[in-house]
Motif scaffolding. Structure first.
Motif, PDB file in Angstrom:
ATOM      1  N   GLU A   1       0.818  -1.223   0.000  1.00 37.10           N
ATOM      2  CA  GLU A   1       0.000   0.000   0.000  1.00 37.10           C
ATOM      3  C   GLU A   1       0.846   1.264   0.000  1.00 37.10           C
ATOM      4  OE1 GLU A   1      -0.846   1.140   4.638  1.00 37.10           O
ATOM      5  OE2 GLU A   1      -2.481   0.208   3.545  1.00 37.10           O
TER       6      GLU A   1
ATOM      7  N   ASP B   1      -3.809  -2.646   0.294  1.00 42.87           N
ATOM      8  CA  ASP B   1      -3.643  -3.279  -1.008  1.00 42.87           C
ATOM      9  C   ASP B   1      -2.903  -4.609  -0.871  1.00 42.87           C
ATOM     10  OD1 ASP B   1      -3.942  -3.515  -3.695  1.00 42.87           O
ATOM     11  OD2 ASP B   1      -2.442  -2.020  -4.259  1.00 42.87           O
TER      12      ASP B   1
ATOM     13  N   VAL C   1      -2.878   2.591  -2.263  1.00 38.12           N
ATOM     14  CA  VAL C   1      -4.223   2.057  -2.051  1.00 38.12           C
ATOM     15  C   VAL C   1      -4.241   1.361  -0.698  1.00 38.12           C
ATOM     16  CG1 VAL C   1      -6.011   0.472  -2.868  1.00 38.12           C
ATOM     17  CG2 VAL C   1      -4.612   1.746  -4.516  1.00 38.12           C
TER      18      VAL C   1
END
Length: 565
Positions: A33, A41, A38
């Motif tokens: 991430e 992630d 994100v």
């Protein structure tokens, strides 16, 4: 001279990560991430693997072994949620291990113990069929009643013994999965897990699973004893989630405005749930230790991130020494994979870990200059300090004046807590500072607490237990005489999620707190992660400047570069 032995561990569940060992020691590690930007992630690991290779200055051909772990499937060599970096190659060899084994080795590899028991508690581990496919020799350790079940069942807690060379499973418990969507307390977790229970209560209270840790932050606003029923029960040494309490909660959150309107109700629910988790964790670990006593315990899995339950566990004295794995959630799976490869697969001796959890790569002056040369950031014209002492004096002065600082230093932390490498720092006692940071910098709920970072040898002066807590994974109580000086880092119930700062692996942060102490008389700083709500913690200098631009931070410090509004 012999070439180094590199082992790459990769976790491909949500909160994906990659860790690289060099001759048994962590040389670099990153959560996906931080690169993809994100939150939580996972899946394809090429981005994170390339980061680690680049940081170490090696190529894939230099890797001796790859160990991987994914929750519900065994990833292919060529593709997993997209093309992988191993596509079209035959080396290095890839080995697969189960979810709880990876959690366990993440604790074993980083703990100070040469021999220990290991407890893993989370929401959902590997499905039984996958577990047996990966470890067929352990079928004998699974109760026949579990083997006879027809539906999907997954790991929920596991207990092991590490003898210094190998991890042996002593007791594993599995649970059927929740039938997702059948009622309001249905989520894709195992039905009888502590982690699954905490997740469904978080869903009930907040209406989303953005951050189950928020529940722990809300609980101190609630009252004990409002709900007088139990969520868990033990039967024949197995922990189960009861059903009857589910029918007593009939007012799920309908969004943040609705949550605020019914704040007291949801705070009481959070308090009840937190207390249920604390009792369940202690009961489960007590049961295992009674059957398999040991003076040293490693504790990992997502539930081990609950700092309040951890403090209760430590204070219970049911075991002499406890090591709480800092990256206890799924972001730590890659760490466990790598250590499994070194210790168990290659049969190499465990190398004593130095306690550091900051595995990210360092950024050079050239990297930082390149950001400030971009057209949109030329306006900042940073001041560059040649002297570390002058930099620290400047920062301490600003903090003492009530300024907030974005603090970016060296390699980033691995795990969910910012420990002084990617942090937002502020004065712990200036009135309304907590509300300002939550509202104008973090853009998050006003009940969310902040942590005190304290000089290690001063912790007993400010906090009741004075426990060593370098990873912000244990709570303590602020001493009443310091409640005013530490108002921004003391929660409503007087608790504080303390970080004792280790100069051995966090030298500049330790020196900053010492300088602030010299100027203010307080050996504590407010410390929170360098991000805003919904954003992964900052990894690069450019991301730090971007955060500075879109928030109300007063000062940004990137290594020796300083910009101020």
């Amino acid at each position: 001279m012999n070439s180094p032995i590199y082992i790459l561990g990769t976790g491909l569940s949500h909160n994906g990560s990659v860790v690289l060992l060099k001759d048994g020691r962590v040389c670099v590690g990153i959560e996906k991430e931080r690169l993809s930007r994100v939150k939580h992630d996972g899946g394809n690991d090429t981005l994170a693997i390339q980061y680690c290779l680049d940081a170490e200055g090696i190529e894939l051909k230099d890797i001796t072994l790859v160990v991987q772990c994914a929750n519900f499937e065994i990833p292919g060599r060529d593709r997993f949620r997209g093309e992988r970096i191993f596509a079209g190659t035959e080396t290095p060899k890839i080995v697969d291990i189960s979810h709880h084994l990876a959690h366990a080795y993440s604790a074993v590899g980083t703990s100070p113990f040469s021999e220990c028991a290991v407890m893993v508690i989370d929401g959902c581990g590997s499905p039984l069929h996958q577990f047996l496919q990966l470890h067929p020799d352990q079928k004998k350790d699974v109760p026949q009643s579990v083997l006879n079940k027809n539906q999907m069942i997954c790991e929920k807690d596991s207990f092991y013994h590490f003898d210094g060379k190998q991890l042996t499973p002593l007791l594993k418990d599995f649970s059927e999965m929740t039938k997702f969507g059948t009622q309001q307390f249905s989520l894709p977790t195992s039905l009888h897990s502590i982690g699954g229970f905490y997740a469904v209560i978080s869903q009930y209270v907040f209406g989303d699973l953005d951050d189950v840790g928020k529940l722990m932050g809300l609980a101190p606003f609630g009252n004990s004893g409002v709900f007088e029923f139990e969520a868990f029960e033990f039967e024949s040494g197995r922990l189960f989630v009861k059903e009857d309490w589910k029918y007593k909660f009939t007012n799920p959150s309908q969004g943040y405005e609705y949550f605020k309107e019914h704040f007291d109700y949801y705070a009481n629910v959070a308090r009840w749930a937190q207390e249920q988790v604390e009792k369940a964790v202690i009961a489960c670990i007590t049961n295992r230790l009674e059957q398999f006593p040991h003076e040293n315990l490693c504790y990992s899995g997502g539930v081990a991130l609950n700092a309040v339950a951890n403090a209760k566990l430590e204070d219970s004295k049911i075991v002499k020494n406890i090591y709480f794995e800092p990256a206890a959630g799924d972001n730590g799976l890659a760490l466990g994979c790598a250590f499994y490869g070194w210790i168990e697969y290659l049969k190499m001796p465990k190398i004593q870990h130095d306690g550091n959890t900051c595995f990210g790569k360092k950024y050079t002056a050239k990297d930082i200059d390149a950001v400030f040369q971009k057209e949109e950031y030329k306006k900042y014209n940073p001041k560059i300090f040649d002297s570390e002492d002058e930099l620290l004096q400047y920062c301490a002065e600003k903090l003492n004046e009530g300024k907030t600082i974005g603090w970016f230093q060296s390699g980033s932390e691995f795990g969910p807590r910012s420990l002084g490498r990617r942090s937002i720092l502020a004065h712990p006692g200036i009135k309304n500072m907590k509300d300002h940071i939550n509202r104008d910098i973090k853009f998050r709920e006003d009940f969310r607490p902040f942590a005190p970072a304290v000089i290690k040898d001063k912790v007993g002066e400010y906090f009741m237990t004075g426990r060593n807590s370098p990873y912000m994974i244990l709570v303590d109580k602020t001493r009443p005489e310091y409640s005013k000086e530490l108002i921004n880092v003391t929660h409503k119930d007087g608790s504080a999620r303390v970080q004792t700062v280790e100069e051995s692996w966090n030298p500049r942060f330790a020196k900053l707190i010492a300088e602030f102490y010299k100027q203010s008389g307080i050996a504590v700083l407010l410390n929170t992660s360098l991000n805003k709500k919904g954003m992964p913690i900052v990894e690069t200098p450019q991301e730090a400047v971007h955060l500075f631009e879109i928030t109300a931070l007063d000062v940004l410090v990137i290594e020796n570069y300083v910009v101020e509004r």
